[in-house]
Design a protein around this motif. Structure first.
Motif, PDB file in Angstrom:
ATOM      1  N   TRP A  14       0.831  -1.201   0.000  1.00 34.66           N
ATOM      2  CA  TRP A  14       0.000   0.000   0.000  1.00 34.66           C
ATOM      3  C   TRP A  14       0.865   1.250   0.000  1.00 34.66           C
ATOM      4  O   TRP A  14       1.996   1.237   0.478  1.00 34.66           O
ATOM      5  CB  TRP A  14      -0.923   0.013   1.234  1.00 34.66           C
ATOM      6  N   GLU A  16       2.448   4.848   1.110  1.00 29.95           N
ATOM      7  CA  GLU A  16       2.804   5.387   2.419  1.00 29.95           C
ATOM      8  C   GLU A  16       2.818   6.903   2.343  1.00 29.95           C
ATOM      9  O   GLU A  16       3.342   7.480   1.395  1.00 29.95           O
ATOM     10  CB  GLU A  16       4.179   4.891   2.865  1.00 29.95           C
ATOM     11  N   GLU A 113       9.824  -3.651   8.208  1.00 25.83           N
ATOM     12  CA  GLU A 113       8.697  -3.327   9.102  1.00 25.83           C
ATOM     13  C   GLU A 113       8.289  -4.527   9.955  1.00 25.83           C
ATOM     14  O   GLU A 113       7.106  -4.763  10.197  1.00 25.83           O
ATOM     15  CB  GLU A 113       7.490  -2.812   8.309  1.00 25.83           C
ATOM     16  N   LYS A 122       1.398   6.337  12.173  1.00 27.27           N
ATOM     17  CA  LYS A 122       1.327   7.370  11.149  1.00 27.27           C
ATOM     18  C   LYS A 122      -0.004   7.228  10.422  1.00 27.27           C
ATOM     19  O   LYS A 122      -0.741   6.254  10.624  1.00 27.27           O
ATOM     20  CB  LYS A 122       2.490   7.248  10.169  1.00 27.27           C
ATOM     21  N   ARG A 123      -0.324   8.190   9.597  1.00 24.13           N
ATOM     22  CA  ARG A 123      -1.564   8.126   8.831  1.00 24.13           C
ATOM     23  C   ARG A 123      -1.475   6.971   7.838  1.00 24.13           C
ATOM     24  O   ARG A 123      -0.520   6.880   7.066  1.00 24.13           O
ATOM     25  CB  ARG A 123      -1.807   9.438   8.100  1.00 24.13           C
ATOM     26  N   ARG A 124      -2.450   6.094   7.882  1.00 27.41           N
ATOM     27  CA  ARG A 124      -2.442   4.901   7.036  1.00 27.41           C
ATOM     28  C   ARG A 124      -3.313   5.099   5.793  1.00 27.41           C
ATOM     29  O   ARG A 124      -4.234   5.910   5.767  1.00 27.41           O
ATOM     30  CB  ARG A 124      -2.946   3.698   7.834  1.00 27.41           C
ATOM     31  N   TYR A 125      -3.030   4.293   4.803  1.00 31.71           N
ATOM     32  CA  TYR A 125      -3.801   4.312   3.556  1.00 31.71           C
ATOM     33  C   TYR A 125      -5.035   3.437   3.729  1.00 31.71           C
ATOM     34  O   TYR A 125      -4.943   2.286   4.171  1.00 31.71           O
ATOM     35  CB  TYR A 125      -2.947   3.784   2.417  1.00 31.71           C
ATOM     36  N   ASP A 126      -6.193   3.991   3.406  1.00 36.89           N
ATOM     37  CA  ASP A 126      -7.452   3.247   3.491  1.00 36.89           C
ATOM     38  C   ASP A 126      -7.752   2.685   2.102  1.00 36.89           C
ATOM     39  O   ASP A 126      -8.132   3.429   1.187  1.00 36.89           O
ATOM     40  CB  ASP A 126      -8.572   4.171   3.964  1.00 36.89           C
ATOM     41  N   PHE A 132      -5.527   8.395   1.967  1.00 36.73           N
ATOM     42  CA  PHE A 132      -4.966   8.344   3.311  1.00 36.73           C
ATOM     43  C   PHE A 132      -5.975   8.872   4.321  1.00 36.73           C
ATOM     44  O   PHE A 132      -6.754   9.782   4.022  1.00 36.73           O
ATOM     45  CB  PHE A 132      -3.681   9.176   3.390  1.00 36.73           C
ATOM     46  N   GLU A 140      -5.955   3.133  16.507  1.00 36.06           N
ATOM     47  CA  GLU A 140      -4.604   2.852  16.013  1.00 36.06           C
ATOM     48  C   GLU A 140      -3.554   3.128  17.094  1.00 36.06           C
ATOM     49  O   GLU A 140      -2.574   2.389  17.234  1.00 36.06           O
ATOM     50  CB  GLU A 140      -4.319   3.712  14.781  1.00 36.06           C
TER      51      GLU A 140
END
Length: 367
Positions: A14, A16, A113, A122-126, A132, A140
């Motif tokens: 995904w 980042e 990771e 951190k802000r994640r991808y939806d 994001f 989270e």
């Protein structure tokens, strides 16, 4: 020219929020340029045996804060292994650098990771809505902090990186605060903050602050060379990037250069820009990933414009009130831009509203 070491960029499944295409992610960077003072500050705490449990890494985006956080994490993990080894009974010279080699276990696990003693917020991808998330939410945050309920897998340190702490909402910030108030043993938090003033004062007060200076033109040129990107002359590099490698990389791309020129022209013509000048700024914002990058470029140039406007007001009557208007508008535009990005709102409409408000600000200053 200083040698720059990094692992080959390996994008995951995904997108980042903090990765630039074909450029090493901060967790893949082994070198840190231009921040020797930050490294010395951290090492002094470590070698004195009085390492603080939380560090606020403060400075502009693209100055090495996240690279430092991962670099310090690798160092702590490797030092934890050394400390627990039998030969730790023999006195060893204090470390002079946070550097850890590419083949080290911590380096490899962090790059993949998969280090069991590291949590990254951190802000994640939806993937459902294909964008994001707007912020780091409390669920989270609590999931990441579960790391601290377990024994360290390798018997050493545990590390939590928040990148960026600016993206915590009020609930997630309060959840983090509870842990910062009663930190577990041998745990270190690194809070990356581009705008530390936005954090809760209670969070800031529990962190030791490390300030990151803008990178020099020489350091920026070294990094651009290492990444195989064109290097402009030093004056253009210094002015265009403002000490940020992220900004330098963006300005080096064709689309960003055209967008920057268009925004510079429209801002220079305030408070009465032409329809053609406005269209040159709004057209690149239409849609897709390129539109998001163009929005970022627009906000970068607005920030520079408002910084110049604030400095110009210092010599005017009642400068504090005049500068407060600038600060208030910048804060408002930042909040609106975040909503536009998070909710996939009309970026062109936002840009036109922003230019209208900037025109009002400039008109008021001219009177």
């Amino acid at each position: 020219m200083e040698r720059v070491e990094f692992l080959p960029p390996e994008p995951g499944e995904w997108p980042e929020i903090d990765r630039i295409a074909d450029i090493p992610h901060p967790r893949e960077m082994l070198s840190l340029l231009g921040q020797a003072a930050a490294e010395r500050q951290f090492l002094q705490g470590y070698t004195s045996g009085k390492l603080h449990h939380a560090f606020l890494l403060a400075g502009a985006e693209g100055t090495g804060k996240a690279t430092f956080a991962y670099r310090a994490a690798r160092f702590l993990f490797e030092e934890g292994t050394r400390e627990s080894a039998a030969d730790a009974l023999f006195e060893a010279p204090p470390p002079e650098s946070l550097g850890v080699g590419a083949s080290a276990r911590a380096t490899q696990l962090i790059a993949r990771e998969s280090h069991p003693d590291l949590a990254v917020l951190k802000r994640r991808y939806d993937s459902k809505v294909k964008r994001f998330r707007a912020e780091i939410n409390v669920e989270e945050t609590r999931d990441a902090l579960q790391l601290l309920t377990k024994t360290a897998a390798f018997g050493g340190w545990r590390v939590v990186i928040i990148d960026a702490a600016d993206d915590l909402n009020i609930s997630s910030a309060n959840a983090l605060l509870k842990t910062l108030e009663e930190p577990p043993a041998k745990t270190v938090f690194f809070l990356v903050a581009h705008q530390p003033g936005r954090l809760l004062p209670t969070i800031r007060s529990r962190c030791q602050r490390i300030d990151f200076e803008p990178l020099s033109a020489e350091d920026l040129a070294t990094l651009l060379n290492a990444f195989g990107r064109p290097v402009p002359d030093s004056s253009a590099l210094e002015i265009g990037s403002e000490g940020s490698i992220r900004r330098a990389l963006r300005k080096g791309s064709g689309g960003a250069a055209r967008m920057t020129l268009a925004v510079e022209r429209v801002l220079a013509s305030l408070p009465r820009p032409s329809a053609k000048e406005i269209e040159a700024v709004t057209e690149p914002l239409r849609g897709g990933a390129d539109g998001l990058e163009a929005l970022s470029d627009l906000m970068d140039e607005i920030e520079r414009f408002l910084a110049c406007e604030a400095r110009a007001r210092l010599s005017r009557p009642h400068p504090n009130a005049a500068m407060a208007d600038v600060a208030e508008l910048w804060s408002k535009l930042q909040d609106e831009a975040r909503k536009v990005e998070a909710l996939n709102l009309d970026r062109r409409a936002f840009a036109m509203r922003a230019l209208d408000e900037l025109s009002v600000l400039v008109s008021g200053a001219e009177r």
